[in-house]
Design a protein around this motif. Sequence first.
Motif, PDB file in Angstrom:
ATOM      1  N   LYS A 138       0.870  -1.189   0.016  1.00  0.00           N
ATOM      2  CA  LYS A 138      -0.153   0.188   0.081  1.00  0.00           C
ATOM      3  C   LYS A 138       0.902   1.100   0.051  1.00  0.00           C
ATOM      4  CE  LYS A 138      -3.643   2.416   2.855  1.00  0.00           C
ATOM      5  NZ  LYS A 138      -4.343   2.389   4.092  1.00  0.00           N
ATOM      6  N   ARG A 139       2.019   1.209   0.856  1.00  0.00           N
ATOM      7  CA  ARG A 139       2.841   2.465   0.713  1.00  0.00           C
ATOM      8  C   ARG A 139       3.685   2.592  -0.361  1.00  0.00           C
ATOM      9  NH1 ARG A 139       3.565   4.708   5.959  1.00  0.00           N
ATOM     10  NH2 ARG A 139       1.979   3.913   7.662  1.00  0.00           N
ATOM     11  N   SER A 140       3.931   1.729  -1.209  1.00  0.00           N
ATOM     12  CA  SER A 140       4.787   1.607  -2.008  1.00  0.00           C
ATOM     13  C   SER A 140       4.601   2.678  -3.097  1.00  0.00           C
ATOM     14  CB  SER A 140       5.232   0.390  -2.838  1.00  0.00           C
ATOM     15  OG  SER A 140       5.816   0.545  -4.165  1.00  0.00           O
ATOM     16  N   PRO A 141       5.424   3.795  -3.372  1.00  0.00           N
ATOM     17  CA  PRO A 141       4.958   4.749  -4.462  1.00  0.00           C
ATOM     18  C   PRO A 141       5.182   4.473  -5.794  1.00  0.00           C
ATOM     19  CG  PRO A 141       6.893   5.399  -3.386  1.00  0.00           C
ATOM     20  CD  PRO A 141       6.463   3.843  -2.790  1.00  0.00           C
ATOM     21  N   GLY A 142       5.904   3.338  -6.069  1.00  0.00           N
ATOM     22  CA  GLY A 142       6.423   3.255  -7.410  1.00  0.00           C
ATOM     23  C   GLY A 142       7.918   3.658  -7.658  1.00  0.00           C
ATOM     24  N   GLN A 143       8.527   3.275  -8.723  1.00  0.00           N
ATOM     25  CA  GLN A 143       9.793   3.385  -9.150  1.00  0.00           C
ATOM     26  C   GLN A 143      10.019   4.117 -10.334  1.00  0.00           C
ATOM     27  OE1 GLN A 143      12.800   3.366  -7.284  1.00  0.00           O
ATOM     28  NE2 GLN A 143      13.426   4.396  -9.040  1.00  0.00           N
ATOM     29  N   SER A 144      10.488   5.234 -10.503  1.00  0.00           N
ATOM     30  CA  SER A 144      10.626   6.150 -11.815  1.00  0.00           C
ATOM     31  C   SER A 144      12.058   5.268 -12.523  1.00  0.00           C
ATOM     32  CB  SER A 144      11.040   7.404 -11.782  1.00  0.00           C
ATOM     33  OG  SER A 144      11.489   7.976 -13.120  1.00  0.00           O
ATOM     34  N   GLU A 145      11.909   4.683 -13.691  1.00  0.00           N
ATOM     35  CA  GLU A 145      12.826   4.219 -14.553  1.00  0.00           C
ATOM     36  C   GLU A 145      13.643   5.258 -15.291  1.00  0.00           C
ATOM     37  OE1 GLU A 145      13.711   1.137 -14.131  1.00  0.00           O
ATOM     38  OE2 GLU A 145      12.321   0.482 -12.626  1.00  0.00           O
ATOM     39  N   ALA A 146      13.260   6.726 -15.059  1.00  0.00           N
ATOM     40  CA  ALA A 146      13.766   7.568 -16.412  1.00  0.00           C
ATOM     41  C   ALA A 146      15.236   7.614 -16.356  1.00  0.00           C
ATOM     42  CB  ALA A 146      13.089   8.891 -15.856  1.00  0.00           C
ATOM     43  N   ARG A 147      15.738   7.437 -15.148  1.00  0.00           N
ATOM     44  CA  ARG A 147      17.275   7.601 -15.177  1.00  0.00           C
ATOM     45  C   ARG A 147      18.237   6.413 -14.588  1.00  0.00           C
ATOM     46  NH1 ARG A 147      18.778  13.191 -12.291  1.00  0.00           N
ATOM     47  NH2 ARG A 147      20.935  12.385 -13.052  1.00  0.00           N
TER      48      ARG A 147
END
Length: 229
Positions: A138-147
């Motif tokens: 529930k707390r996981s905000p996700g992970q940007s892969e942009a960099r």
Amino acid sequence: MATFGLIHGAGDVGWYWHLVQAELARRGHDSVAPDLPCTDDSAGLAEYADTMAGALAGRPDVIVVGQSLGGFVAPLVCDRLPVRLLVLVAPMIPAPGEPPAGYTAATGYDDEPRERYDDPIAVFYQDVPPELAAEALKRSPGQSEARMAEPSPLAAWPAVPTKVLLCRDDRMFPAPYVRRVARDRLGITPDEIDGGHTPALSRPAELAERLAGYAAEQGLSATGTRPPG
């Protein structure tokens, strides 16, 4: 007394460490566990390390602990602050200049014998109490892969004593794989604990006891003073 800088993994938050922080406090140690800017497409490893270094600024006797992707961040913090010890838990162990997105190919991860799981609970939280596992998701905000495909700014492994602590039941980074990478990249034989990829939730007391033991090896007592000698 040590100050532990606790670095969470990909797509996670500092809450991941809250049980370990309570256990460390009971043992007389301080800790910080900030949220890294995981969802910010403009942030990369350098910004992650800046966040951690900012949280630790001015604190004495720092021990930096990186879990999973936090292994890419932890050595960069050592370039920004005086650090007594670097600890990698269930980690990725980067080579200088290596992008996180290239880690599995560079370390032969896909050739490592292991079972595959589609369910994130089965991969990351198989031994975590169900209510804690649900809260973690529930707390996981996700992970940007942009960099994540950018080369790491790590130029060389820091001149800081380093420990690797693997989890024997880790389904993400199996124990034989971590043993091999730690040996090949750092010349280190890892220490080991039972449990899966997220021991701060499944075995917080055991993990805190290990960390406190590492602090004691560095001459950092749990009373706020260093022992004589």
